[in-house]
Motif scaffolding. Structure first.
Motif, short mmCIF file in Angstrom:
data_model
loop_
_atom_site.label_atom_id
_atom_site.label_comp_id
_atom_site.label_asym_id
_atom_site.label_seq_id
_atom_site.Cartn_x
_atom_site.Cartn_y
_atom_site.Cartn_z
N LYS A 9 1.05 -1.38 -0.24
CA LYS A 9 0.20 -0.01 0.17
C LYS A 9 1.24 1.51 -0.14
N GLN A 10 0.37 2.28 -0.65
CA GLN A 10 0.53 3.19 -0.68
C GLN A 10 0.35 4.81 -0.99
N LEU A 11 0.52 5.42 -0.23
CA LEU A 11 0.04 6.92 -0.06
C LEU A 11 0.25 7.93 0.26
N GLY A 12 0.51 9.30 -0.75
CA GLY A 12 1.26 10.84 -0.17
C GLY A 12 0.78 11.49 -1.26
N VAL A 13 1.12 12.29 -0.81
CA VAL A 13 0.61 14.23 -1.33
C VAL A 13 2.30 15.03 -1.59
N ALA A 23 6.05 2.59 7.00
CA ALA A 23 7.38 4.00 7.24
C ALA A 23 6.51 5.32 6.73
N ILE A 24 6.62 6.30 6.96
CA ILE A 24 5.57 7.44 7.12
C ILE A 24 6.76 8.30 6.85
N ASN A 25 6.77 9.43 6.08
CA ASN A 25 7.70 10.57 5.34
C ASN A 25 7.22 11.72 5.40
N GLY A 26 7.08 13.18 5.97
CA GLY A 26 6.31 13.77 5.72
C GLY A 26 7.42 15.14 6.19
N VAL A 27 6.88 15.58 5.65
CA VAL A 27 7.18 17.79 6.57
C VAL A 27 6.97 17.18 8.33
N ASN A 86 1.75 15.92 11.60
CA ASN A 86 1.26 15.72 12.98
C ASN A 86 0.23 16.37 12.42
N VAL A 87 -0.14 17.95 12.09
CA VAL A 87 -1.26 17.78 12.05
C VAL A 87 -2.73 17.09 12.39
N PRO A 88 -4.00 17.60 12.77
CA PRO A 88 -4.99 16.48 12.95
C PRO A 88 -5.20 16.57 10.98
N ILE A 89 -5.74 15.99 10.51
CA ILE A 89 -6.83 15.76 9.02
C ILE A 89 -5.32 16.54 7.98
N LEU A 90 -5.44 17.93 8.07
CA LEU A 90 -4.62 18.31 7.12
C LEU A 90 -3.17 17.80 7.29
N GLY A 91 -2.91 17.59 8.01
CA GLY A 91 -0.76 16.64 8.01
C GLY A 91 -1.46 15.67 7.02
N ALA A 92 -2.02 14.94 6.89
CA ALA A 92 -1.89 14.21 5.18
C ALA A 92 -2.04 14.64 3.95
N LEU A 93 -1.86 15.66 4.32
CA LEU A 93 -1.65 16.76 2.87
C LEU A 93 0.05 16.83 2.88
N PHE A 94 0.69 15.94 4.08
CA PHE A 94 2.57 16.90 4.00
C PHE A 94 3.19 15.66 4.33
N ARG A 95 2.44 14.51 4.00
CA ARG A 95 2.87 13.13 4.75
C ARG A 95 2.86 11.84 3.38
N LEU A 120 -1.64 13.61 -5.95
CA LEU A 120 -1.85 12.50 -4.68
C LEU A 120 -1.28 11.09 -5.49
N GLU A 121 -0.76 10.41 -4.57
CA GLU A 121 -0.30 9.45 -5.08
C GLU A 121 -1.09 7.82 -4.52
N ALA A 122 -1.59 7.48 -5.66
CA ALA A 122 -2.43 6.08 -4.43
C ALA A 122 -1.79 5.01 -5.25
N TYR A 123 -1.26 3.60 -4.37
CA TYR A 123 -1.32 2.54 -4.98
C TYR A 123 -1.71 1.45 -3.67
N GLU A 124 -2.27 0.31 -4.32
CA GLU A 124 -2.70 -0.47 -3.33
C GLU A 124 -2.17 -1.93 -4.34
N ARG A 125 -1.91 -3.17 -4.01
CA ARG A 125 -2.15 -4.50 -4.39
C ARG A 125 -1.64 -5.39 -3.32
N ASP A 126 -2.77 -6.70 -3.60
CA ASP A 126 -2.52 -7.88 -2.79
C ASP A 126 -2.20 -8.96 -4.26
N GLY A 127 -1.32 -10.27 -3.35
CA GLY A 127 -0.96 -10.48 -4.37
C GLY A 127 -1.39 -11.98 -3.94
N VAL A 128 -1.54 -13.37 -5.21
CA VAL A 128 -1.36 -14.13 -3.56
C VAL A 128 -0.58 -15.50 -4.75
N ALA A 129 0.92 -16.18 -4.14
CA ALA A 129 1.25 -16.89 -5.04
C ALA A 129 1.07 -18.38 -4.46
#
Length: 483
Positions: free
Chosen positions: A214-218, A391-395, A400-409, A263-272
């Motif tokens: 799973k990947q989600l970032g702004v 891992a979470i990366n951001g400014v 760490n700002v509630p709700i709006l912090g998702a735009l910076f991580r 906004l970049e979003a990616y999710e993958r589920d795989g079974v082998a």
């Protein structure tokens, strides 16, 4: 005349007795092979071979009166003359010697060829009691024990070797005539195995692997009055850059000022799922190897000649590898040394060298030695692996700002689960008649042109899906399977 002849023979016998007794029995610290009997009668002019142990004796009856007894090596064996027709033979030291019984006219009455070695009379009885139903013979040469004959299995041969080794000490010392000598023996295993068994090994390798990514970032980029600008680029530190997911962009532009958010979003589920069922057959005591897979070319380096460099390629094997060595211990019991290896290509860990991708490999190994009955199974389970990374990366501060912090991580998540099961079943197998073998292509025939055109078939079908018996008029086994 007769009385004079008897007196002369008695004198010769007494002289031989005195001469042999003067040699005296030498002290011996070694034991030899016991005689099969305590007395024997020789035929006229015969040559008899005896195997005796040190310190053992045997009474020998001659076919006629002897006038002279000669011992070739008195240090090995001694002959005591009790009467003109009877001698006592006793052994003194390991080795070989000959004893001649001569008549008054110099004619040979009998000859004894004596071999003196280790005492293994008890060993022969112990082998017959411990390993019944086998034909094992024990012989000695000096301090060495030789096992001959036949046994039913390799396990019986090994058991006989272990028992015989118990009759040997690492080093024994003996002194004879003031001369100290060290004697060391060994066991020579010349046993043959009657009808070597063959072992067929059926192995089932099953693996389930599940991975979640799973990947989600702004990311933001803004331009104000020249030369003011800013950029926020939150990396994905676990799985690397964006893996090709959805991208959405929102921008604002006014009077030379702009603000862009991506906004970049990616999710993958795989079974082998991995399933391999190799079957290998080998003779008891021999090794066999099986590989179900293939090879993949990977970059190994480069070779340069002048200013021209060319990459070098090697073939890396992958798949299911099976190595096993069976030993049939007894009827229906199998000792099995098995090594199983499963190798898969893992493109998620590949790297790029000189513009060429070099994949990684995922390897699972299992090596063990077990004892099983024929047709019994052993299962190696519980080979479970779970790997979780996040891992979470951001400014700093803004992330760490509630709700709006998702735009910076950005958030990067990886979960990898693997479970491997290996089931092993050995069978003692025997050859069969070739007519009893059913091939996979038995009774296979290509479809006729009308069947191919009208029904879309590639092979002839002998019965319908719900029919138990083949169509009327057909005889034989159906070896081709149609799904």
């Amino acid at each position: 005349m007769t009385r004079h002849r008897l007196a002369r023979r008695a004198a010769l016998s007494i002289a031989a007795l005195v001469a042999l007794v003067a040699l005296g029995p030498q002290s011996a610290a070694l034991s030899g092979q016991a005689a099969a009997t305590s007395s024997l009668t020789l035929a006229d002019g015969s040559v008899t071979t005896l195997q005796l142990g040190v310190g053992r004796s045997v009474i020998v009856d001659l076919p006629e009166d002897a006038a002279e007894i000669f011992v070739g090596q008195p240090k090995v064996a001694n002959a005591v003359v009790r009467s003109a027709r009877r001698i006592y033979v006793s052994t003194l030291w390991p080795g070989q010697t000959s004893i001649f019984a001569l008549a008054a006219d110099g004619r040979k009455i009998a000859v004894l060829q004596i071999s003196v070695g280790r005492d293994v009379g008890e060993l022969a009885a112990l082998l017959n009691a411990s390993i019944p139903g086998n034909d094992i013979h024990v012989r000695t040469v000096a301090e060495s024990i030789i096992l001959t004959g036949s046994v039913a299995s390799a396990g019986d041969a090994q058991k006989a070797l272990d028992i015989a080794s118990g009759f040997l000490s690492e080093t024994k010392e003996a002194t004879q005539g003031g001369d100290g000598r060290q004697v060391q023996g060994k066991v020579v295993n010349s046993l043959t195995i009657r009808g070597l068994d063959q072992v067929s090994l059926r192995v089932t390798v099953t693996e389930i692997r599940r991975d979640i990514v799973k990947q989600l970032g702004v990311n933001m980029q803004g331009v104000g009055k020249a030369p003011n600008s800013f950029q926020i680029d939150n990396p994905f530190s676990v799985n690397g850059g964006g893996l090709g997911g959805a991208t959405a962009a929102l921008g604002w532009l006014s009077a030379g000022k702009s603000l862009t958010a991506t906004l970049e979003a990616y999710e993958r589920d795989g079974v082998a799922r991995t399933l391999a069922e190799p079957t290998v057959t080998a003779v008891s005591g021999e090794s066999a190897k099986f590989l179900a897979g293939g090879t993949i070319p990977i970059l190994n380096g480069e070779s340069c000649s002048g200013n021209v460099c060319t990459p070098t390629i090697v073939q890396q094997p992958y798949g299911v590898t099976l190595n096993f060595t069976p030993v049939v211990l007894s009827q229906g019991r199998i000792q099995l040394r098995i090594a199983t290896e499963v190798t898969d290509v893992d493109t998620s860990t590949q790297i790029t060298i000189f513009g060429a991708p070099v994949p990684g490999f995922r390897t699972r190994k299992n090596e063990t030695t077990v004892e099983l009955p024929s047709g019994g199974s052993i299962v190696t389970a519980g080979l479970i692996s779970t790997k979780t990374q996040q891992a979470i990366n951001g400014v700093p501060g803004l992330m760490n700002v509630p709700i709006l912090g998702a735009l910076f991580r950005s958030r990067d998540y990886l979960r990898d689960e693997t479970e491997l099961l290996i089931a092993v079943t050995p069978y003692i197998v025997h050859a069969i008649d070739p007519r009893e073998v059913a091939r996979p292509d038995a009774n296979y025939s290509d479809a006729s042109d009308p069947q191919s055109w009208l029904l879309g078939r590639v092979n002839r079908i002998y019965s319908s899906t719900g029919a138990v018996q083949p169509t009327p008029g057909y005889s034989g086994k159906v070896g081709f399977i149609t799904d």
